[in-house]
Write a protein that holds these residues in place. Structure first.
Motif, mmCIF file in Angstrom:
data_model
loop_
_atom_site.group_PDB
_atom_site.id
_atom_site.type_symbol
_atom_site.label_atom_id
_atom_site.label_comp_id
_atom_site.label_asym_id
_atom_site.label_seq_id
_atom_site.Cartn_x
_atom_site.Cartn_y
_atom_site.Cartn_z
ATOM 1 N N MET A 46 15.520 26.985 45.883
ATOM 2 C CA MET A 46 15.861 26.677 47.001
ATOM 3 C C MET A 46 17.207 26.132 46.948
ATOM 4 O O MET A 46 17.709 25.422 48.088
ATOM 5 N N ASN A 47 17.614 26.077 45.838
ATOM 6 C CA ASN A 47 19.016 25.328 45.332
ATOM 7 C C ASN A 47 19.025 23.671 46.007
ATOM 8 O O ASN A 47 19.890 23.442 46.532
ATOM 9 N N ARG A 48 17.947 23.128 45.543
ATOM 10 C CA ARG A 48 17.858 21.640 46.182
ATOM 11 C C ARG A 48 17.577 20.699 45.000
ATOM 12 O O ARG A 48 16.698 19.749 45.048
ATOM 13 N N ILE A 49 18.090 21.088 43.975
ATOM 14 C CA ILE A 49 18.180 19.986 42.920
ATOM 15 C C ILE A 49 19.894 19.362 42.716
ATOM 16 O O ILE A 49 20.612 20.039 43.204
ATOM 17 N N PRO A 50 19.799 18.234 42.227
ATOM 18 C CA PRO A 50 21.159 17.621 42.643
ATOM 19 C C PRO A 50 22.013 17.962 41.264
ATOM 20 O O PRO A 50 22.324 17.170 40.459
ATOM 21 N N THR A 51 22.487 19.244 41.278
ATOM 22 C CA THR A 51 23.533 19.414 40.176
ATOM 23 C C THR A 51 25.018 19.159 40.692
ATOM 24 O O THR A 51 25.149 18.545 42.017
ATOM 25 N N ARG A 52 25.762 19.178 39.727
ATOM 26 C CA ARG A 52 26.965 18.678 40.398
ATOM 27 C C ARG A 52 27.726 19.439 41.345
ATOM 28 O O ARG A 52 28.428 18.849 42.141
ATOM 29 N N GLY A 53 27.433 20.680 41.411
ATOM 30 C CA GLY A 53 28.043 21.695 42.500
ATOM 31 C C GLY A 53 27.245 20.951 43.755
ATOM 32 O O GLY A 53 28.030 20.862 44.642
ATOM 33 N N ALA A 54 26.142 20.781 43.818
ATOM 34 C CA ALA A 54 25.397 20.370 44.883
ATOM 35 C C ALA A 54 25.864 19.155 45.424
ATOM 36 O O ALA A 54 26.187 18.694 46.687
ATOM 37 N N LEU A 55 26.214 18.082 44.375
ATOM 38 C CA LEU A 55 26.472 16.855 44.891
ATOM 39 C C LEU A 55 28.192 16.932 45.388
ATOM 40 O O LEU A 55 28.473 16.289 46.660
ATOM 41 N N GLU A 56 28.812 17.801 44.973
ATOM 42 C CA GLU A 56 30.273 17.916 45.495
ATOM 43 C C GLU A 56 30.201 18.521 46.720
ATOM 44 O O GLU A 56 31.071 18.010 47.522
#
Ligand SMILES: [Zn+2]
Length: 275
Positions: A131-141
């Motif tokens: 679901m793309n719900r992990i705190p990757t750097r891309g997600a945090l940005e």
């Protein structure tokens, strides 16, 4: 109903919509009915100011109140609450439920099969990754968090995302290449996490092998992310052979202790031969 504090006309309370006029109000707790008088079919105002509105801002807000009142509909009777989520205006738990699911299109949601002999932490991780719900750097940005870099912590080349870490990263590519050779199948190619979770359906393997392969993918996704976190938070060097070793050893341990196939020994597991 409080004339100034309750949100009874417009999208906010009149206190928030017209703060300058609110300062002039003598009775800040007045009811809506205190500010109107009705004579037959006509409706009038009954203001009670400390002084009459005079500044540009006050006049502007006064015009705003007139506009809001003209747009509203009026009826006699006592105040009452209405539930807007149902056409009958009656509140019920089922109408809340209907309202919550009404605008949600779940047709494209991926239904992940829970794998029993794989620990919950791996299942949950992969479910979140899909679901793309992990705190990757891309997600945090994307969430406007200030981070020093959006580069993948593992390969330091690509933009870090759930799909990159799982399929596009140099580190995960080596891991999956090794896994495909261990499982004696063609190289694993996937462009997304979902591809990886569906891959077992298109490979030519026996039933047990397919099941094991699918679980190995899940364990692998979790172990790769663990390596990424260990590097980011503990400064631990990433060793691909260690990741691969852990996937195989933990896979064997969980398969042997938690699955229905308990007679498989290490040699069979090592050779990926369950006959
Ligand atoms: Zn990478």
């Amino acid at each position: 109903m409080n004339f100034w504090s309750d949100n009874w006309v417009g999208s906010t309370s009149l206190k928030e919509a017209c703060p300058h006029l609110f300062k002039l109000e003598k009775n800040k707790r007045c009811k809506a009915k205190d500010r109107f008088w009705r004579n037959g079919g006509s409706l009038g105002w009954a203001w009670d100011w400390h002084r009459n509105p005079s500044s540009a801002q006050e006049m502007e807000e006064w015009v705003k109140i007139f506009k809001l009142m003209n747009a509203a509909s009026w009826k006699e009777g006592t105040d009452s609450w209405e539930w807007l989520g149902d056409k009958d205006r009656e509140f019920s738990v089922s109408s809340v439920k209907k309202m919550l699911i009404k605008n949600k299109d779940v047709r494209n949601n991926y239904v992940m099969r829970w794998c029993k002999w794989v620990p919950a932490k791996c299942n949950i991780h992969v479910w979140r990754v899909e679901m793309n719900r992990i705190p990757t750097r891309g997600a945090l940005e994307r969430r406007n968090l200030s981070i020093p870099s959006i580069e993948c912590a593992l390969c330091e080349v690509g933009r870090e995302s759930a799909d990159h870490i799982t399929t596009g990263c140099f580190v995960s590519t080596i891991v999956w290449d090794h896994i495909s050779r261990w499982c004696k199948i063609a190289p694993i190619y996937g462009f997304s996490v979902r591809d990886m979770l569906e891959f077992h359906k298109i490979i030519k393997l026996g039933e047990i092998e397919k099941e094991v392969f699918h679980r190995i993918i899940i364990i692998g996704c979790w172990r790769i992310w663990k390596a990424r976190n260990e590097k980011v938070f503990e400064g631990k060097e990433v060793k691909v052979e260690e990741i691969i070793g852990d996937i195989k050893v933990l896979g064997f341990l969980w398969f042997n202790k938690r699955s229905k196939y308990r007679s498989v020994d290490w040699l069979k597991w090592y050779k990926f031969d369950f006959m």
